[in-house]
Design an enzyme around this catalytic site. Structure first.
Site, mmCIF file in Angstrom:
data_model
loop_
_atom_site.group_PDB
_atom_site.id
_atom_site.type_symbol
_atom_site.label_atom_id
_atom_site.label_comp_id
_atom_site.label_asym_id
_atom_site.label_seq_id
_atom_site.Cartn_x
_atom_site.Cartn_y
_atom_site.Cartn_z
ATOM 1 N N GLY A 1 -25.830 -59.357 84.581
ATOM 2 C CA GLY A 1 -24.811 -60.140 85.275
ATOM 3 C C GLY A 1 -23.990 -60.989 84.321
ATOM 4 O O GLY A 1 -22.769 -61.123 84.486
ATOM 5 N N ASP A 2 -24.652 -61.568 83.317
ATOM 6 C CA ASP A 2 -23.921 -62.350 82.317
ATOM 7 C C ASP A 2 -22.977 -61.459 81.524
ATOM 8 O O ASP A 2 -21.845 -61.844 81.230
ATOM 9 C CB ASP A 2 -24.908 -63.035 81.371
ATOM 10 N N SER A 3 -23.450 -60.254 81.173
ATOM 11 C CA SER A 3 -22.594 -59.315 80.450
ATOM 12 C C SER A 3 -21.367 -58.948 81.271
ATOM 13 O O SER A 3 -20.242 -58.883 80.754
ATOM 14 C CB SER A 3 -23.393 -58.049 80.100
#
Length: 471
Positions: A255-257
């Site tokens: 999700g951060d990526s």
């Protein structure tokens, strides 16, 4: 090109992965006994998002609160290697998440530290940081950052040409209406809409768009890609996943990526559909490359009790003059990522060293493609190189980040890169794709080009000029 740094605003955590083997059960309980082979620490939460962006050669400022305890000092040290940290008022122990993993699978996670960002005034230095950003990414992990009223006012007042991407959390505050794109995952969309099971990502996105008043919503759907809901009652449309990923892959950080890729792509002027499509592909690549457990800074490698556990045999980077093609083959057999960079490296200076350090952090082994003496003379003139080919090679091989050195005689390393087929090709920030003919070779083999910012004040030409003036 981004007009300024990526500013990541959110809750920074310390992540610890304990890697080991489990071949027997505990005699007094039906649980596996894990024999620890490695401990790896890395920034988590908003810190992980900042690290993912920095590994792409992007200038990153992280706005977050960090405690003064041991975990906080360790987290600050890990962050300082990659990003500029702007502190928020923080109270309590630094949050830490520890995963116990065996054979690539997580057995257990232990959370500690209930510290929070306080709802207090912000320093006068923060608004200029936000207003001069190329893009702002809010990475909410429910630790109080998004509830700070002064910070929320500053985010509402961002210049209209600064993209604001918001990655929400169920324990955090709702996004400000100024957000250009909000990117909840399936579970978060279900939570915010009050539905236990999310039957329609498009319907949830429409409801969240109405409730938050933001400019668009993209619900991320894991292996199914994402559902983008545009503004002005536009028709929602799915963005499918670009590549397959094995079911046992480590999805931590996906999700951060995704959020980082959306913010960076929008900062470069792309419209939301293109940005979401690129972000789905970036998240798939991130997971396919090993997820968050694949990331390692030099500090993380130093604390590993077994640096080779779960990674290629090139972890420590000492070369001993190894053949570059052998190194490339070893990395591929181990499922790792090969990084290459190139240049003359005449009169080795701190700018060179920092470039090599940043390049090595992008993968599992670094091959340096070095211009031969004849090649340097053609590029730089009859007075160069100052340091001969054999000595330049020896100096590079002695550096910790370098796994192998390959010398080429041509003006461009294209032919050598056609043999090496690196996953990542790294050059300094004074280049661009148009000035790198070899970039086409790298991309043809499925690799990508990353530009690393230069260290101000260092260049071989400048050093030589200074020496001639002194003489």
């Amino acid at each position: 090109m981004m007009r300024g740094p990526l500013v990541v605003v959110g809750d920074a955590l310390l992540d610890i992965d304990i890697e080991g083997t489990a071949e027997r059960l505990c005699p007094d309980a039906p649980v596996p006994v894990v024999d620890v082979t490695a401990r790896r620490r890395r920034p988590g939460g908003a810190g992980l998002a900042a690290l993912i962006a920095a590994r792409q050669g992007v200038e990153v400022v992280l706005v977050a609160g960090v405690g003064t305890d041991d975990h906080g000092r360790e987290l600050s040290g890990l962050l300082a290697e990659h990003v500029r940290l702007v502190d928020l008022p923080f109270q309590g122990a630094t949050p830490c998440k520890t995963r116990v993993r065996v054979a690539g699978q997580s057995l257990l996670r232990v959370d500690s530290g209930e510290g929070q960002v306080l709802d207090g005034p912000l320093g006068a230095h923060l608004p200029p940081v936000l207003n001069n950003a190329g893009a702002v990414l809010v990475a909410d992990y429910g630790r109080g950052t998004t509830r700070n009223s002064s910070l929320r006012r500053a985010l509402r007042g961002l210049p209209s040409d600064v993209p604001l991407v918001w990655d929400p959390h169920g324990r955090g505050a709702e996004p400000v209406e100024r957000a250009d794109l909000v990117v909840p995952n399936r579970a978060e969309a279900a939570y915010f809409t009050g539905t236990q099971h999310l039957d329609s990502a498009a319907g949830a996105g429409r409801e969240l768009l109405r409730r938050w008043g933001c400019r668009a919503v993209a619900v991320t759907l894991g292996c199914e890609g994402a559902m983008l809901v545009p503004p002005h009652r536009g028709q929602p449309f799915p963005v499918p996943r670009a590549r397959s990923v094995r079911s046992s892959a480590d999805v931590c950080g996906a999700g951060d990526s995704f959020a980082v890729a959306v913010a960076l792509t929008m900062a470069e002027g792309s419209e939301r559909p293109d940005a979401v499509s690129e972000a789905v592909d970036a998240a798939s690549r991130f997971v396919a490359d090993g997820g968050a457990s694949h990331l390692a800074t030099s500090q993380e490698r130093a604390v590993a009790t077994d640096p080779t556990a779960g990674r290629p045999a090139l972890e420590d980077g000492a070369t001993g003059g190894r053949n570059a093609l052998d190194v490339a083959a070893d990395v591929r057999r181990g499922g790792g990522r090969l990084v290459a960079t190139g240049g003359c490296f005449d009169l080795l200076h701190p700018g060179h060293v920092r470039l090599l350090q940043r390049a090595r952090e992008l993968g599992d082994a670094l091959v340096v493609c070095m211009n031969s003496d004849d090649s340097v003379r053609r590029l730089k003139g009859p007075g160069r190189p100052v340091v001969g080919e054999a000595d330049r090679r020896h100096l590079l091989e002695a550096l910790e980040p370098v796994d192998a050195v390959a010398v080429f005689d041509e003006s461009s390393p294209s032919a050598l890169l056609d043999e090496l087929r690196p996953d990542v090709w790294v050059k300094g920030g004074d280049y661009d794709l148009a000035s790198l003919p070899e970039a086409d070779v790298v991309h043809r083999h499925g690799g990508r080009t990353v530009f690393v910012p230069l260290v101000e004040g260092y260049s071989t030409t400048r050093l030589l000029s200074g020496l001639s003036t002194a003489v």
